[in-house]
Design a protein around this motif. Structure first.
Motif, PDB file in Angstrom:
ATOM      1  N   ASP A 170     -59.396 -45.993  -3.548  1.00  0.00           N
ATOM      2  CA  ASP A 170     -59.264 -44.552  -3.775  1.00  0.00           C
ATOM      3  C   ASP A 170     -60.636 -43.895  -3.906  1.00  0.00           C
ATOM      4  N   GLY A 171     -61.690 -44.693  -3.673  1.00  0.00           N
ATOM      5  CA  GLY A 171     -63.042 -44.153  -3.715  1.00  0.00           C
ATOM      6  C   GLY A 171     -63.663 -44.136  -5.087  1.00  0.00           C
ATOM      7  N   LYS A 172     -62.947 -44.583  -6.102  1.00  0.00           N
ATOM      8  CA  LYS A 172     -63.468 -44.585  -7.464  1.00  0.00           C
ATOM      9  C   LYS A 172     -64.085 -45.941  -7.802  1.00  0.00           C
ATOM     10  N   THR A 173     -65.150 -45.894  -8.596  1.00  0.00           N
ATOM     11  CA  THR A 173     -65.782 -47.118  -9.081  1.00  0.00           C
ATOM     12  C   THR A 173     -65.404 -47.299 -10.541  1.00  0.00           C
ATOM     13  N   ARG A 174     -64.817 -48.439 -10.847  1.00  0.00           N
ATOM     14  CA  ARG A 174     -64.317 -48.678 -12.194  1.00  0.00           C
ATOM     15  C   ARG A 174     -64.876 -49.970 -12.767  1.00  0.00           C
ATOM     16  N   ASN A 175     -64.840 -50.071 -14.071  1.00  0.00           N
ATOM     17  CA  ASN A 175     -65.115 -51.345 -14.725  1.00  0.00           C
ATOM     18  C   ASN A 175     -63.777 -52.056 -14.907  1.00  0.00           C
ATOM     19  N   ASN A 176     -63.486 -52.960 -13.978  1.00  0.00           N
ATOM     20  CA  ASN A 176     -62.201 -53.654 -13.979  1.00  0.00           C
ATOM     21  C   ASN A 176     -62.326 -55.108 -14.434  1.00  0.00           C
ATOM     22  N   LYS A 177     -63.262 -55.371 -15.340  1.00  0.00           N
ATOM     23  CA  LYS A 177     -63.501 -56.735 -15.779  1.00  0.00           C
ATOM     24  C   LYS A 177     -62.250 -57.381 -16.371  1.00  0.00           C
ATOM     25  N   SER A 178     -61.543 -56.657 -17.217  1.00  0.00           N
ATOM     26  CA  SER A 178     -60.345 -57.222 -17.847  1.00  0.00           C
ATOM     27  C   SER A 178     -59.273 -57.502 -16.798  1.00  0.00           C
ATOM     28  N   LEU A 179     -59.147 -56.602 -15.816  1.00  0.00           N
ATOM     29  CA  LEU A 179     -58.181 -56.805 -14.743  1.00  0.00           C
ATOM     30  C   LEU A 179     -58.577 -58.019 -13.906  1.00  0.00           C
ATOM     31  N   ARG A 180     -59.867 -58.145 -13.627  1.00  0.00           N
ATOM     32  CA  ARG A 180     -60.360 -59.295 -12.863  1.00  0.00           C
ATOM     33  C   ARG A 180     -60.104 -60.591 -13.614  1.00  0.00           C
ATOM     34  N   ASP A 181     -60.437 -60.608 -14.897  1.00  0.00           N
ATOM     35  CA  ASP A 181     -60.235 -61.822 -15.695  1.00  0.00           C
ATOM     36  C   ASP A 181     -58.764 -62.236 -15.698  1.00  0.00           C
ATOM     37  N   LYS A 182     -57.895 -61.271 -15.836  1.00  0.00           N
ATOM     38  CA  LYS A 182     -56.455 -61.553 -15.846  1.00  0.00           C
ATOM     39  C   LYS A 182     -56.000 -62.108 -14.501  1.00  0.00           C
ATOM     40  N   GLU A 183     -56.474 -61.501 -13.425  1.00  0.00           N
ATOM     41  CA  GLU A 183     -56.089 -61.946 -12.084  1.00  0.00           C
ATOM     42  C   GLU A 183     -56.593 -63.362 -11.808  1.00  0.00           C
TER      43      GLU A 183
END
Length: 321
Positions: A170-183
């Motif tokens: 969607d063009g947004k830059t996010r801090n998705n560390k928790s999502l990455r760790d979970k995945e």
């Protein structure tokens, strides 16, 4: 002629599932384990691009200058809504020459979009980017990049890296560390379970003497993902080695066996039995030159490690003459 046919079949299967890398200037983009059929009519690609059970479609515009534009239309149950539009350029690929001329898109798993390109007349190298839909952000994240090379023995080498999950379509830059760790935890658990299931399946077939009738035609990409998420170590290398051995005895499992054994040997180059298993699998698919080299290496390791040479199978001596 037989070699050409085998190569064609391998490439057809390989390109239908292999992952391809891409880091695009994507703008505004907006589980089952079974690969889904891709239907392409006039640049329309059907698939299941988010997490529901409704069939969506993607439009690939023809190459215009130095880019190809992709548009994703999501089925909301009443009709289709354009959810994402993004561009693919030549700069998105590192190892593929003229990628836009060899571009293709697939839906290998529900909720995923794969943008791929291949290079060279023999399709020896591919790069991929995997985008996965995450409901929590209602968008796709570039989560996995894979580089695959088909070696001269027609067995691919596949390297997978997981991204930092900061880029979403969607063009947004996010801090998705928790999502990455979970995945990544989920992937590790899934692949560890899969390793144990496969090991038990083929061991049971071996024990009850049905291994030769049990299909061993495993997907290279799935094996590569398993090795990435459950990497070889001193605690599991025996299990991986035994799985490779059983696959070598199964119906059509020689190539997946070779795929695993090459990884095992990379990890532990002095593993004597791995060279014997590798040689047998190569011999059984008529890769006699490769098999002979592996038998010679096995024979050499037996001698250099002061093993009982009487335990060397007679077939080894016959095949290295």
């Amino acid at each position: 002629m037989k070699t050409i046919i085998i190569f064609y079949l391998l490439i057809s299967n390989f390109l239908s599932t292999v992952n391809f890398k891409c880091e695009s200037n994507h703008l505004d983009k907006s589980n089952t384990n079974t690969s889904l059929e891709i239907i392409n009519f006039d640049n329309k690609i059907k698939g299941y691009f988010n997490d529901d059970n409704l069939e969506d479609y993607l439009i690939k515009d023809e190459k215009k200058g130095d880019k190809v534009t992709l548009s994703i239309f999501i089925n909301n149950g009443k009709g289709y809504t354009k959810k994402a539009t993004f561009d693919i350029t030549n700069d998105d690929f590192e190892s593929v020459e003229n990628p836009l001329q060899n571009l293709f898109i697939s839906n290998p798993k529900r909720g995923e979009i794969l943008v791929g390109a291949s290079c060279c007349a023999s399709f020896k190298t591919t790069e991929s980017c995997y985008y996965k839909f995450f409901e929590t952000i209602d968008s796709w994240i570039l989560y996995k990049i894979s580089t695959a090379t088909v070696d001269s023995d027609f067995i691919p080498t596949i390297d997978i890296t997981y991204q930092d999950f900061s880029y979403s379509t969607d063009g947004k830059t996010r801090n998705n560390k928790s999502l990455r760790d979970k995945e990544l935890r989920s992937l590790k658990e899934k692949n560890l379970s899969q390793l144990n299931i496969l090991y038990k399946k083929y061991k049971d077939a071996f024990d009850n003497k049905s291994i030769g009738k049990t299909s061993g035609n495993l997907n290279f990409d799935d094996l590569a993902e398993m090795l990435t998420n459950v990497p070889l170590n001193k605690d599991n290398i025996n299990k991986y080695n035994d799985l490779a051995y059983y696959l070598g005895l199964s119906k059509g499992g020689e190539r997946p066996s070779i795929f695993l054994l090459k990884k095992i040997i990379d990890k532990e180059p002095s593993r004597i039995v791995a060279f014997l298993n590798l040689a047998d699998a190569q011999w059984n698919i008529e890769q006699f030159d490769y098999a002979k080299k592996s038998y010679i290496k096995y024979n050499s390791l037996m001698k250099s490690n002061s093993k009982d040479l009487k335990k060397i199978p007679e077939r080894v001596r016959e095949r290295i003459k």
